[in-house]
Design a protein around this motif. Structure first.
Motif, PDB file in Angstrom:
ATOM      1  N   TYR A  35     -40.693   6.870 -35.821  1.00 42.92           N
ATOM      2  CA  TYR A  35     -40.578   7.406 -34.336  1.00 42.92           C
ATOM      3  C   TYR A  35     -39.214   7.178 -33.959  1.00 42.92           C
ATOM      4  O   TYR A  35     -38.324   6.458 -34.219  1.00 42.92           O
ATOM      5  CB  TYR A  35     -41.493   6.779 -33.492  1.00 42.92           C
ATOM      6  N   GLN A  37     -37.205   7.625 -29.942  1.00 43.20           N
ATOM      7  CA  GLN A  37     -37.476   7.390 -28.423  1.00 43.20           C
ATOM      8  C   GLN A  37     -36.298   7.894 -27.513  1.00 43.20           C
ATOM      9  O   GLN A  37     -35.347   7.014 -27.976  1.00 43.20           O
ATOM     10  CB  GLN A  37     -38.107   6.100 -28.015  1.00 43.20           C
ATOM     11  N   LEU A  41     -38.774   8.426 -21.966  1.00 47.77           N
ATOM     12  CA  LEU A  41     -39.578   9.338 -22.666  1.00 47.77           C
ATOM     13  C   LEU A  41     -40.576   8.567 -23.819  1.00 47.77           C
ATOM     14  O   LEU A  41     -40.236   7.392 -23.980  1.00 47.77           O
ATOM     15  CB  LEU A  41     -39.020  10.819 -23.492  1.00 47.77           C
ATOM     16  N   GLY A  42     -41.825   9.034 -23.927  1.00 45.71           N
ATOM     17  CA  GLY A  42     -42.626   8.342 -25.031  1.00 45.71           C
ATOM     18  C   GLY A  42     -42.124   8.496 -26.369  1.00 45.71           C
ATOM     19  O   GLY A  42     -40.910   9.081 -26.667  1.00 45.71           O
ATOM     20  N   LEU A  43     -42.518   7.779 -27.363  1.00 45.92           N
ATOM     21  CA  LEU A  43     -41.964   8.004 -28.634  1.00 45.92           C
ATOM     22  C   LEU A  43     -42.637   9.534 -29.462  1.00 45.92           C
ATOM     23  O   LEU A  43     -43.599   9.800 -29.253  1.00 45.92           O
ATOM     24  CB  LEU A  43     -42.499   7.010 -29.730  1.00 45.92           C
ATOM     25  N   LEU A  45     -42.864  11.408 -33.327  1.00 42.32           N
ATOM     26  CA  LEU A  45     -43.143  11.107 -34.566  1.00 42.32           C
ATOM     27  C   LEU A  45     -42.069  11.997 -35.370  1.00 42.32           C
ATOM     28  O   LEU A  45     -41.931  13.241 -35.335  1.00 42.32           O
ATOM     29  CB  LEU A  45     -44.440  11.469 -34.944  1.00 42.32           C
TER      30      LEU A  45
ATOM     31  N   GLN B  38     -45.291  -1.219 -24.088  1.00 42.34           N
ATOM     32  CA  GLN B  38     -43.857  -1.401 -24.543  1.00 42.34           C
ATOM     33  C   GLN B  38     -43.212  -2.113 -23.516  1.00 42.34           C
ATOM     34  O   GLN B  38     -42.870  -1.521 -22.372  1.00 42.34           O
ATOM     35  CB  GLN B  38     -43.238  -0.056 -24.679  1.00 42.34           C
ATOM     36  N   TYR B  87     -49.379   2.717 -22.163  1.00 44.97           N
ATOM     37  CA  TYR B  87     -49.595   4.145 -22.824  1.00 44.97           C
ATOM     38  C   TYR B  87     -51.015   4.247 -22.988  1.00 44.97           C
ATOM     39  O   TYR B  87     -51.503   3.336 -23.729  1.00 44.97           O
ATOM     40  CB  TYR B  87     -48.768   4.332 -24.039  1.00 44.97           C
ATOM     41  N   LEU B  99     -49.231   8.739 -33.826  1.00 45.22           N
ATOM     42  CA  LEU B  99     -49.416   8.583 -32.245  1.00 45.22           C
ATOM     43  C   LEU B  99     -48.936   9.402 -31.526  1.00 45.22           C
ATOM     44  O   LEU B  99     -47.652   9.696 -31.584  1.00 45.22           O
ATOM     45  CB  LEU B  99     -49.754   7.224 -31.947  1.00 45.22           C
ATOM     46  N   PHE B 101     -47.401   9.807 -27.792  1.00 48.38           N
ATOM     47  CA  PHE B 101     -47.118   8.796 -26.595  1.00 48.38           C
ATOM     48  C   PHE B 101     -46.733   9.842 -25.533  1.00 48.38           C
ATOM     49  O   PHE B 101     -45.637  10.619 -25.858  1.00 48.38           O
ATOM     50  CB  PHE B 101     -46.018   7.957 -27.014  1.00 48.38           C
ATOM     51  N   GLY B 102     -47.218   9.564 -24.523  1.00 49.77           N
ATOM     52  CA  GLY B 102     -46.736  10.220 -23.164  1.00 49.77           C
ATOM     53  C   GLY B 102     -45.873   9.573 -22.500  1.00 49.77           C
ATOM     54  O   GLY B 102     -45.070   8.638 -23.399  1.00 49.77           O
ATOM     55  N   LYS B 103     -45.700   9.837 -21.255  1.00 46.97           N
ATOM     56  CA  LYS B 103     -44.666   8.825 -20.498  1.00 46.97           C
ATOM     57  C   LYS B 103     -45.146   7.535 -20.034  1.00 46.97           C
ATOM     58  O   LYS B 103     -44.496   6.500 -19.577  1.00 46.97           O
ATOM     59  CB  LYS B 103     -44.346   9.786 -19.534  1.00 46.97           C
TER      60      LYS B 103
END
Lengths: 116, 111
Positions: A35, A37, A41-43, A45, B38, B87, B99, B101-103
């Motif tokens: 992943y 990042q 922001l989120g991760l 893929l 996280q 999350y 997966l 992941f949003g914010k």
């Protein structure tokens, strides 16, 4: 000892250089993931692998390649690094039981990559 | 995968219960609700998951509404070390890929 390890933990490189990020796991899991990042922001893929013979592209695979050298090792390569690949990179593992892939993923500590 | 909506940030006093909401109104019948967190720049950590029944483990409790359109993660006695981004992820358990992941929600535990 950590179950999922990543090397290096930090790396600064220059545009156009080839770089490899490595991931190793001692969990005995068959599935491995990479992943990315970006700040705030989120991760997202990049690639995932079900086993040594199976590699799959994720959401943002352009500019990256991977190699699954063994069940326990999964490497991510940037053939020609560019500045917008500056990010935090995470490796993760999960296990399959029978035909079911479990979504409980276990993440490594991350590699902070800076491309100048 | 169903889309989730979470508040951007929340505060909670140390020692109190932290209740983190998640809306997933388009969830399908075979999709589970997963929670990860996280802690600053570390790798995400799995917390808990559930389908329709409430779940509890050593880290947290997960309450899913009867219509499954929303859920709440509960940290019963929050500590400063619980400060993290949380999350909420909805997906089929046998899903083969990674997966999404949003914010997430940035939970800040105040001393």
């Amino acid at each position: 000892d950590a179950d999922v390890t990543q090397t290096p933990r930090n790396r600064i490189t220059k545009t156009g250089k080839r770089i490899m990020l490595e991931c190793s796991q001692t969990k005995g899991h068959d599935r491995m993931y990479w992943y990315r990042q970006d700040p705030g922001l989120g991760l997202r893929l990049i690639y995932y692998s079900f086993d040594v013979k199976d590699i799959n592209k994720g959401e943002i695979s352009d500019g990256y390649s991977v190699s699954r050298q063994a069940q326990a090792k999964f490497s991510l390569s940037l053939e020609s690094a560019i500045p917008n690949q500056t990010a935090l990179y995470f490796c993760a593992t999960s296990v399959t039981s029978g035909r079911t892939a479990y979504n409980e993923q276990f993440f490594g500590p991350g590699t902070r990559l800076t491309v100048l | 995968d169903a889309k989730t909506t979470q508040p951007t940030s929340m505060d909670c006093a140390e020692g109190r219960a932290a209740n983190l909401p998640c809306n997933h109104s388009t969830i399908s019948g075979n999709e589970y609700v997963y929670w990860y967190r996280q802690i600053h720049s570390q790798g995400p950590q799995y917390i808990i998951h559930g389908l329709k029944n409430n779940e509890t483990n050593e880290m947290a409790s997960l309450i899913i509404t009867e219509d499954r359109k929303s859920s709440t993660l509960i940290l019963p006695h929050a500590t400063l070390r619980d400060t993290a981004v949380y999350y909420c992820i909805v997906r089929v358990r046998g899903g083969a890929d990674g997966l999404t992941f949003g914010k997430g929600t940035h939970l800040i535990i105040q001393p």
